[in-house]
Design a protein around this motif. Structure first.
Motif, PDB file in Angstrom:
ATOM      1  N   GLY A 156      41.793 -30.444 -20.865  1.00 11.24           N
ATOM      2  CA  GLY A 156      41.451 -30.907 -22.197  1.00 11.24           C
ATOM      3  C   GLY A 156      39.999 -30.593 -22.528  1.00 11.24           C
ATOM      4  N   ILE A 157      39.742 -30.302 -23.785  1.00 13.64           N
ATOM      5  CA  ILE A 157      38.382 -30.105 -24.278  1.00 13.64           C
ATOM      6  C   ILE A 157      38.207 -30.991 -25.506  1.00 13.64           C
ATOM      7  N   MET A 158      37.273 -31.913 -25.442  1.00 15.78           N
ATOM      8  CA  MET A 158      37.029 -32.792 -26.568  1.00 15.78           C
ATOM      9  C   MET A 158      36.763 -31.958 -27.812  1.00 15.78           C
ATOM     10  N   CYS A 159      37.364 -32.366 -28.919  1.00 12.33           N
ATOM     11  CA  CYS A 159      37.393 -31.515 -30.108  1.00 12.33           C
ATOM     12  C   CYS A 159      36.019 -31.190 -30.670  1.00 12.33           C
ATOM     13  N   THR A 160      34.992 -31.936 -30.294  1.00  7.52           N
ATOM     14  CA  THR A 160      33.658 -31.646 -30.827  1.00  7.52           C
ATOM     15  C   THR A 160      32.855 -30.709 -29.925  1.00  7.52           C
ATOM     16  N   ILE A 161      33.418 -30.304 -28.806  1.00  9.76           N
ATOM     17  CA  ILE A 161      32.721 -29.370 -27.908  1.00  9.76           C
ATOM     18  C   ILE A 161      33.106 -27.955 -28.298  1.00  9.76           C
TER      19      ILE A 161
END
Length: 309
Positions: free
Chosen positions: A96-101
């Protein structure tokens, strides 16, 4: 029926000689003969016909040979796959990659991992902050790039990777761009595009109240790409993580009063047993030279200062 019996038969079908077939299978001739006999008993018919030293496959043996070859191929494939997964050379990871990164921060590390581990498939998931912890704890994600406050839980461990500055993104030819840096107080009465997933949103609201600062919010959105497109079209300014800026990059300014930054890292569950593929991913992430991002940031600031002097 077992795999050994199948391999015994295939060796005998290739050599038509019990002695050479036993040597090929690294067993004694009586062991191979007994294995063939058990296989015939299970199938209910003879696979080979013996007449003195002369050996030939029966109709049943000829008919089943291709099936046994498929079984043996599957056995070899299973063994190879099992060894690869156990050694961490193969497998699938859900990251997963946090949407703000933004991608600029991670594509270098992910590309390097793929180059060094070509048999490990990586599935990347874009995830909003509220869902991160649950997706990790339920096993839907193997690991997630995020901020520490997004995964605060006793069963989750957080590996700090790098510090990311927040900057003020501006439309082209904005009057702020003649400066070297900006203060938060300068945003009063400026058209502002608010990031609803901004990690400083609540803190920013407190800061605004304490400083009696009113933001003129013209748009709000959860989508980082929409935020940046709106800014590029002249809708307003916004505080944005530096490595989230997508190309063509927006013009931006450092924020110096107060300076803002965030800690980005990798979160995983603190289970004592992890898959070999995940262990390799964690090692690759922790061993990556994240200082190159900070060096790029420093170079950009020097370049920006020179342009505005």
């Amino acid at each position: 029926m077992d795999f050994k019996q199948v391999s015994y038969f295939l060796a005998l079908a290739d050599t038509l000689n019990f002695t050479r077939a036993a040597e090929q299978c690294h067993v004694s001739q009586p062991a191979l003969t007994q294995g063939i006999k058990k296989l015939e008993e299970e199938l209910g018919g003879n696979l080979v016909h013996r007449e003195g030293r002369y050996i030939e496959l029966t109709e049943l043996g000829r008919s089943l040979r291709s099936n046994f070859e498929q079984i043996d191929h599957t056995r070899q494939l299973v063994n190879l796959t099992a060894r690869a997964i156990t050694a961490g050379e193969s497998g699938e990871l859900n990251i997963g990659i946090m949407c703000t990164i933004g991608p600029q921060a991670l594509v270098g590390m992910l590309g390097q991992f793929r180059l060094n581990n070509p048999q490990i498939s990586v599935v990347i998931h874009d995830v909003a902050p509220p869902a991160l912890g649950e997706l990790l704890l339920t096993g839907n994600l193997d690991a997630v790039f995020c901020l520490p406050q997004s995964v605060a839980h006793s069963r989750i461990r957080f590996l700090k990777l790098f510090q990311e500055p927040l900057v003020l993104a501006c439309p082209p030819n904005h009057n702020f761009l003649s400066r070297k840096s900006i203060s938060i107080s300068d945003l009063a009465n400026q058209p502002y595009v608010e990031r609803l997933h901004c990690e400083f949103r609540q803190k920013g609201q407190v800061f605004n109240r304490e400083q009696d600062l009113e933001l003129d919010i013209v748009f709000r959105s959860e989508r980082e790409d929409w935020i940046q497109c709106l800014i590029r079209e002249g809708a307003g300014v916004s505080v944005i993580p530096l490595y989230s800026l997508i190309k063509p990059e927006l013009d931006y300014l450092p924020i110096t009063d107060p300076p803002l930054s965030r800690t980005v890292g990798l979160a995983t569950t603190n289970n004592s047993v992890l898959s070999p593929a995940l262990e390799k991913f964690i090692a690759a992430t922790s061993g990556y030279d994240w200082s190159s991002l900070e060096a790029k940031w420093s170079d950009d600031i020097v370049k920006l200062s020179a342009e505005t002097t």
